[in-house]
Design a protein around this motif. Structure first.
Motif, short mmCIF file in Angstrom:
data_model
loop_
_atom_site.label_atom_id
_atom_site.label_comp_id
_atom_site.label_asym_id
_atom_site.label_seq_id
_atom_site.Cartn_x
_atom_site.Cartn_y
_atom_site.Cartn_z
N UNK D 413 -41.74 56.64 -20.18
CA UNK D 413 -41.00 57.51 -19.27
C UNK D 413 -39.91 58.25 -20.02
N UNK D 414 -39.76 59.52 -19.72
CA UNK D 414 -38.69 60.30 -20.32
C UNK D 414 -38.91 60.66 -21.76
N UNK D 415 -40.10 60.41 -22.27
CA UNK D 415 -40.37 60.73 -23.67
C UNK D 415 -40.25 62.23 -23.93
N UNK D 416 -40.52 63.02 -22.87
CA UNK D 416 -40.46 64.46 -23.01
C UNK D 416 -39.05 64.95 -23.34
N UNK D 417 -38.05 64.15 -22.99
CA UNK D 417 -36.69 64.60 -23.27
C UNK D 417 -36.29 64.20 -24.67
N UNK D 418 -36.71 62.98 -25.07
CA UNK D 418 -36.27 62.51 -26.38
C UNK D 418 -37.10 63.11 -27.49
N UNK D 482 -43.64 61.41 -18.54
CA UNK D 482 -42.95 61.77 -19.78
C UNK D 482 -41.88 62.83 -19.55
N UNK D 483 -42.19 63.77 -18.65
CA UNK D 483 -41.28 64.91 -18.54
C UNK D 483 -40.34 64.83 -17.33
N UNK D 484 -40.79 64.19 -16.26
CA UNK D 484 -39.99 64.26 -15.04
C UNK D 484 -39.28 62.95 -14.70
N UNK D 485 -39.60 61.88 -15.40
CA UNK D 485 -39.01 60.60 -15.01
C UNK D 485 -37.82 60.28 -15.90
N UNK D 486 -36.94 59.46 -15.35
CA UNK D 486 -35.81 59.00 -16.14
C UNK D 486 -36.33 58.08 -17.24
N UNK D 488 -37.05 54.99 -19.52
CA UNK D 488 -37.12 53.58 -19.12
C UNK D 488 -35.97 52.80 -19.75
N UNK D 489 -35.75 51.61 -19.21
CA UNK D 489 -34.70 50.73 -19.74
C UNK D 489 -34.92 50.46 -21.22
N UNK D 490 -36.09 49.86 -21.49
CA UNK D 490 -36.42 49.54 -22.88
C UNK D 490 -37.12 50.75 -23.47
N UNK D 491 -36.32 51.68 -23.98
CA UNK D 491 -36.92 52.90 -24.50
C UNK D 491 -37.64 52.63 -25.80
N UNK D 492 -38.88 53.13 -25.94
CA UNK D 492 -39.55 52.92 -27.22
C UNK D 492 -38.92 53.80 -28.29
N UNK D 493 -39.13 53.38 -29.51
CA UNK D 493 -38.62 54.15 -30.63
C UNK D 493 -39.76 55.07 -31.08
N UNK D 494 -39.46 56.35 -31.19
CA UNK D 494 -40.49 57.29 -31.63
C UNK D 494 -40.27 57.59 -33.11
N UNK D 495 -41.27 57.24 -33.90
CA UNK D 495 -41.14 57.47 -35.34
C UNK D 495 -41.31 58.95 -35.63
#
Lengths: 119, 99, 648, 554
Positions: D413-418, D482-486, D488-495
């Protein structure tokens, strides 16, 4: 059908003998167990390494068995080639040499990477 | 004797193998059942080769044996590895991946 | 390989096509380039991006206008031109070219889209000035304009479908633009789900058309529609109608439109009032030959149109949210167009004319609503408005003109075009014609009622503002587009309808229809026109009694500093309302509950059904290798059985 | 069954002529094979620290060279006509072969780049697969920086099998190719660096079920051989076409049983329902670069083989097998799409999606026409690029820096922002899977559905459209997440994508767009020129007497 009758009879006798002698042996024979009798090889020499948990062989035996199968089975191709060596000529020879080279490459890998070492 | 009987035998052996795969838990035995299926195929090949009077079926049988051997090696390696990790050769114990 | 060019008699080479037509693809390329720059350019384009979007939209408009000029310079028989851009795909015997069809119908739409679109772009510069996502917003708007142009300029069904999906995507992105609002996200999802149903209908229709006609270009498909047999054309027609229902929010796929009002107001004006939601009407008119070969499908189209025009009007009566009331009205007006489009050639011109004028006055009304919200701290509840005419004079004037146009006040745009539809409905003859005609007349009365309700509650009566509201007129960039749209709402109807000018103009595209000699006198004195006028006056009068003369009850402000007394007043008034117009209330309640329970229920039910069966099937993936082997054995048995059938 | 005439039981005639082999036509296969063998030697003799560089260079060079040779071979084909057969007609080199081999090689190169990707000295593969997960011994190997460079030769052998699979012109070659392809893959599946229990389990399941299915395949071959007395596709086809002249008397049931069981084996490899159950488990458990290879290369190879078998060998029995394919295609499209809706792991989701796509390609197989073949080929290439790209993205999203991949979709969730670019690429791939216009997925779907409609399989296409609507739902759900959701709590790390992974994603994006916007050149080339069949003999649309004429088989 008559042609096969002796074979069936022989087979039947063989099977009957096995069954009868096993039953008879378990009924009639004396039963005195000792350590040596329970060993894998009853020649008195302890297998190395020892089976784990009594009875199961260690994995190393399987490893060797696997290697054996791989290299043993290649003979399947050698026999037909040998039978028709004349007819196949140079082509057959070259093909078989290449085949054996490939097998030896696998062997070289096995050897260099320690697959053949017991410990 | 009708050579078709061999084919029937092959079918029976094949079925025994298939059923064995379904009912046995031990990975090694499951695997042996698969080998049984392959051998049933070989029986069918050589019988048909005889019936057709050509050699193709026999050649195939040779190749199948080699392939089966290679499969044994790969399969045993995998099963052995899993056994060492889990101390169990039961195919039913390996079900972390599901749903 | 049957390509379009081979079958189309007046398709000409690029050289003979003239500069504007041969470069018609620029019309699409301008906004597309704008979208690409804005969406890919990142923050660098924040400062000037919105002006670029406006410029691109205007450029497309200029190109559309030039295309029209060039088209008018041609002999009417030559006015359907296919411009080859490039060959998109060849699949087996099917070749899909990217060909643009320039004909009166497509150019009308192109002008509407780029014209109203440009005005709304300009309006949004002011409206979205404070929004941090403004660049993205304009990127999506430009994307929408490009996709909509692809939809209307396509000369085959595949390209149309491309545009169809494109506008769906843009609409989806824009409804959910304020993603931080959960309601917006839910609305976007609902719009997506319901539209998928329609899209599927369209896609299956396209596949059927290919299977039947062996091609998907308009001209050869339409040429052989008659020969295909009415069974096939009926199925295709109904599937096309399903597609149209999804896009145009017609029963039974209308539920998403009200929720779509969660998007920014300029979006509601452009996409959910003026252009995208009319794509269904375009589809039906464009596929006219197929519907003409399938009278049953045509009948269903008219029924859907009539039912929606009434249902939308009733919903419009029930909503206190100004945008939702207008959305109900949009449904209803598109119902009119669908009804007309289902009448065959006699109704096509009427449908498109109403579509164009509706584009103007409804966009104007939405922009007016946006202007009101802008001045009222984004309050949407009309019970919190009242007496705004002095505070926002320009908005009042332009909204008022739009209002008069939509209720069919004589000589304004809506009067001309709605009259055309009512007349066409009665003229179609028989019991059906009578029923449809009376439905349209009844709709006119309802329209007058709910629009007057909106008008009175917003601009007249006492001020029921929230304590912190300081209504003020909107900036020039917002009022200017509203003025232009108001001018269109006044004059466009006469320009189009007078002397059947528009019908004659459209003839090369949609086919000729019978029409008698035009005279203003007959139009003024025909019984339908007089009845419509009477219905309209009755509706306005009733609304005046209810909402202008009597005080409008206000609901609790959001800040919740309401007194118990205010609540009681509200309850009392609610009771009064209940007693005063119980039948009407019951009807509206039924309509709203149908909308919420049945339609949403079906959508949710299907979704839940899929989900439940998915959970069930998921359990079959037990993780046991042996059960997988069993399923394989089962599969093998099935396969053997299916082949064994051949022995029988 | 009647006893055979006695003469049929005569000793077989053995002809031993050395075969004529045109090595130029086999060059790509030989190059890949030689590189694999040299790779084994490298393992044996090159010192440990330099192995990885040598192996990677060798593998990359071999695959690129094979690709170049594949392209060059197009010129070797005679103009007009389908192509040639080599080595006693055991390998067919024709246009479909070349297309499939080229596609497989491109996919293999892309997967190889993912396989070779290293971060802080870590690859996707276990340091020492022989160690028990979680043991001291394993830790020691990790610390020592051990790595399995055997992966490279294994991949090369698997690719060799894939190249042979769709090119085989008899069942024996095809069976060998199947095993050469599968055996290394079984091993590679079990080599993941993290979540090794999953990985080992995937290997066991894949192996047992794969062996099970190849037994069916083989028994099917035996039955077909029993019917026709040969395993050569052309001979089988001719025997069927001649109404069974030269076949075993009364062998009709054998042929049907053979078609069914051969079908089972091939449908298992493509992962059609109900032979698909291995796919989600294996795709999830295997190291992601290997999953990418299986989802692209293996799928292409398996469909290549399926098309050749059913169009050439069983090309005279289309009416017999078509109902079976219908049922399997419907089951595949419907069930897999429905199950995918509630998946929570991205790799499992992509696995089910691969099953659904297999169903779409099956609709083209059902068509049994030139268009069907062309549509399937285009679809597979388009899907291959997209899916490799999608799995490349999966490799980058980790639980934490240096941790395992974060497969749980909810955590995306929210990967589109990060990570907008990465999420954007994945969104494009998902849209292509969903078949949205202007992506390659749309053109592919269009091509296969079009072929099916022209062959009169309109109901199948209706099911396909409905199924694709369901699939669109869950693809879009991820995009929305990915784009519209807040976040997640445990955000994954994107390499940060490494150069190799970045290249794979980039190629995926470009291919997905280019094949969507300008598919013309590719599609043109795939549509076969009208064949030699006379107008009266055109039972297959496009001017072919039979589906077998689409391939070289003699």
């Amino acid at each position: 059908m008559e042609l096969y009758a002796p074979i069936f009879v022989l087979g039947g006798i063989g099977a009957a003998f096995v069954v009868v002698s096993m039953i008879a042996g378990s009924l009639l024979g004396p039963k005195r167990y000792n350590r040596a009798k329970l060993q894998s090889y009853e020649c008195g020499i302890d297998p190395t390494p020892q089976p784990v948990g009594g009875g199961r062989f260690t994995i190393k035996y399987y490893l060797t068995a696997m290697l054996f199968i791989v290299f043993d089975i290649e003979v399947i191709f050698l026999v037909p080639w040998a039978v028709h060596l004349d007819a196949l000529g140079v082509f057959g020879l070259v093909a078989m040499v290449l085949f054996l080279v490939n097998v030896s490459i696998a062997y070289a890998y096995e050897w260099r990477r320690g697959g053949l070492e017991w410990e | 004797m009708d050579p078709m009987n061999y084919i029937v035998l092959a079918a029976i052996v094949f079925t025994i193998g298939a059923v064995g795969v379904l009912v046995r838990r031990n990975a090694i035995i499951v695997f042996m059942c698969v080998e049984l299926m392959l051998n049933a195929c070989n029986l069918a090949f050589v019988s048909f080769a005889r019936m057709h009077g050509n050699i193709e079926g026999q050649v195939i049988a040779f190749f199948v044996m080699v392939v089966a051997a290679a499969e044994v090696v790969v399969g045993l390696a995998i099963i052995m590895q899993v056994f060492r990790t889990r101390r169990s050769a039961s195919v039913d114990d390996a079900n972390l991946l599901r749903h | 390989m049957l390509s379009y060019l081979a079958a189309e008699p007046h398709a000409v080479t690029a050289a003979a096509d003239g500069v504007v037509h041969s470069t018609a693809w620029l019309m699409i390329a301008y906004p597309l380039a704008g979208a690409a720059v804005l969406l890919l350019g990142g923050r660098r384009t924040n400062a000037w991006g919105h002006w670029l979007a406006v410029a691109m939209s205007l450029a497309a408009f200029v190109w559309a206008a030039l295309s029209l000029v060039q088209l008018l310079g041609l002999d009417p028989a030559e006015r359907s031109r296919s411009v080859h851009v490039y060959e998109w795909l060849t699949a087996g015997s099917l070749t899909i070219d990217i060909n643009l069809l320039i004909d009166p119908l497509s150019i009308t739409f192109a002008l509407l889209i780029t014209g109203v679109g440009s005005l709304i772009h300009i309006y949004s510069v002011g409206y979205m000035a404070e929004d941090p996502g403004r660049r993205r917003f304009f990127g999506y708007l430009n994307l929408f304009v490009a996709a909509m142009l692809v939809l209307v300029l396509a000369d085959n069904f595949v390209l149309l479908f491309l545009g169809w999906e494109g506008v769906g995507l843009a609409s989806y992105l824009l409804i959910g633009f304020w993603q931080h609002k959960p309601s917006a996200a839910v609305a976007a999802k609902k719009a997506f789900l319901i539209n998928r149903v329609g899209d599927m209908g369209l896609l299956i229709a396209i596949m059927l058309m290919f299977g039947t006609f062996g091609t998907l270009a308009y001209a050869p498909v339409f040429a052989s529609a008659d020969a295909a047999g009415s069974a096939v054309t009926t199925v295709i027609g109904l599937l096309l109608l399903l597609g149209a229902c999804g896009k145009s929010a017609q029963l039974p796929l209308q539920a998403w439109l009200l929720d779509a009002m969660e998007g920014p107001t300029p979006v509601s004006a452009l996409i959910h009032a003026a252009t995208m939601v009319t794509a269904g009407v375009y589809l039906i008119v464009r596929s006219g030959p197929i519907f003409e070969a399938a009278p049953t499908a045509q009948l269903v189209v008219t029924i859907v149109g009539a039912a929606t025009l009434l249902a939308g009007a009733v919903i419009g009566c029930a909503k206190d949210d100004i945008k939702k009331a207008l959305a109900g009205s949009t449904m209803s007006q598109i119902g009119y167009m669908t009804l007309a489009a289902g009448l065959g050639p006699i109704g096509y011109a009427a449908a498109i004319a109403h579509l164009v004028t509706h584009g103007f006055f409804k966009a104007g009304l939405f922009l007016g609503a946006g202007s009101v919200m802008h001045g009222m701290n984004d309050e949407v509840d009309m019970r919190r408005y009242g007496g705004l005419r002095t505070a926002m004079p320009v908005t009042f004037a332009t909204f008022g003109i739009g209002y008069l146009a939509i209720i069919g006040f004589p000589f304004l745009s809506g009067w001309w075009t709605k009259e055309g539809i009512i007349e066409a409905a009665f003229a179609s003859g028989g019991v059906t014609g009578q029923v449809l005609g009376w439905a349209a007349l009844l709709g006119a009365g309802l329209t007058a009622f709910y629009m007057s309700r909106v008008m009175f509650m917003t601009f007249f009566g006492e001020r029921r503002w929230a304590a912190d509201a300081h209504p003020h007129e909107s900036p020039r960039s917002m009022t200017l587009p509203m003025v232009v749209l108001a001018v269109g709402s006044v004059a466009l109807g006469a320009v189009l309808v007078y002397g059947y000018r528009f019908a004659l103009f459209l003839e090369p595209a949609v086919g000729a229809a019978e029409h008698h000699e035009f005279s203003l006198a007959t139009l003024l004195t025909s019984w339908t026109s007089l009845t419509a006028l009477a219905f309209m006056v009755a509706g306005v009068a009733f609304a005046w009694v209810r909402y202008a003369r009597a005080p409008v009850p206000r609901t609790a402000p959001r800040g919740s500093f309401v007194t118990v007394a205010a609540r009681n007043e509200l309850y009392g008034n609610t009771l009064n309302e209940e007693l005063f117009m119980r039948p009407g209330q019951a009807l509206t309640a039924a309509a709203v509950s149908f909308d919420e329970k049945v339609v949403d229920g079906v959508v949710d039910g299907v979704a839940r059904g899929v989900r439940d069966s998915s959970e069930g099937l998921r359990r079959m993936q037990t993780g046991f290798a042996r059960s997988y082997a069993l399923s394989m054995l089962f599969g093998a048995a099935v396969v053997v059985a299916l082949l064994g059938v051949n022995l029988v | 069954m009647n006893p055979l005439p006695h003469t049929a039981l005569a000793a077989p005639v053995i002809t031993t002529q050395p075969p004529q082999i045109d090595y130029a036509l086999l060059a790509p296969l030989l190059v890949v094979f030689a590189a694999g063998v040299i790779g084994v030697l490298v393992e044996a003799f090159v010192p440990r620290p330099r192995r990885r560089a040598v192996q990677f260079t060798l593998a990359a060079l071999a695959l690129v060279a094979a690709f170049v040779l594949t392209v060059v071979r197009v010129a070797l084909l005679p103009a007009g006509g389908a192509g040639l057969t080599v080595a006693s007609a055991s390998i067919a080199v024709d246009r479909p072969t070349l297309f499939f081999q080229g596609t497989i090689l491109v996919m293999a190169i892309a997967s190889l780049l993912l396989i070779a990707e290293h971060r802080h000295g870590e690859s996707a593969f276990a340091a020492q697969a022989a160690t028990v997960p979680g043991s001291e011994e394993e830790r020691a190997h990790v610390l020592a920086g051990s790595q399995h460079t055997e992966v490279y030769p294994l991949v090369l052998f698997a690719v060799l099998g894939m190249l042979m699979f769709p090119a085989s012109n008899d069942f024996l070659t095809m069976f060998i190719a199947l095993e050469v392809m599968s055996l290394p893959l079984y091993l590679l599946c079990g080599l993941a660096r993290r979540r090794r229990l999953f990985s080992q389990e995937a290997a066991v399941k894949y192996f047992l079920l794969g062996a099970f299915s190849s037994a069916f395949f083989l028994f099917g071959i035996a039955m077909v051989y029993g019917y026709a007395g040969s395993v050569n596709f052309a001979v089988i086809h001719d025997t069927v076409a001649a109404g069974g002249a030269g076949a075993l008397p009364g062998g009709g049931p054998l042929l049907l049983l053979g078609i069914a069981l051969v079908g089972v084996g091939l449908l298992f490899k493509v992962g059609a329902v109900p032979f698909h159950s291995w796919k989600p488990d294996v795709y999830q458990g295997a190291p992601t670069p290997i999953t990418a290879l299986m989802a692209s290369g293996t799928l292409v190879a398996a469909f290549g083989a399926l098309l050749r078998v059913f169009y050439v060998a069983f090309g005279g029995s289309v009416a017999e097998w078509r109902p079976m394919m219908w049922v399997v295609a419907v089951l595949t499209m419907v069930l897999a799409a429905v199950v995918a809706v509630t998946q929570r792991d991205i790799k499992r989701l992509l696995a089910y999606s691969s099953v659904v796509h297999a169903g779409f390609v099956l609709t083209a197989v059902v068509a049994a026409s030139a268009e069907g073949l062309a549509g399937a080929m285009f679809y597979l290439a388009a899907y291959g690029f997209t899916t490799v790209g999608a799995f490349a993205v999966v490799t980058l999203v980790r639980v934490h820096e240096g941790g395992a991949e974060s497969g749980d979709i909810a955590s995306w969730a929210g990967l589109g922002r990060t990570s907008p670019v990465l999420a954007g690429s994945l969104a494009l791939f998902l849209l292509a899977f969903a078949g949205i216009p202007l992506t390659s997925g749309f053109i592919g779907k269009f091509a296969v559905f079009e072929a099916a409609v022209s062959a009169g399989a309109t109901p199948l296409v209706v099911v396909g459209v409905l199924s694709s609507a369901v699939t669109a739902f869950f693809y879009v759900r991820i995009i929305v997440l990915m784009f519209f959701a807040e976040p997640a709590e445990a955000r994954p790390r994107v390499l940060r994508p490494g150069r190799l992974t970045g290249a794979v994603i980039g190629v995926g994006v470009v291919a997905t767009l280019v094949l969507g916007v300008f598919p013309g050149p590719v599609l043109d080339r795939l549509s076969p020129a009208p064949g030699a069949g006379t107008a009266e003999a055109q039972s297959v649309p496009g001017g072919f007497a039979t589906t077998a004429d689409l391939f070289a088989n003699r």
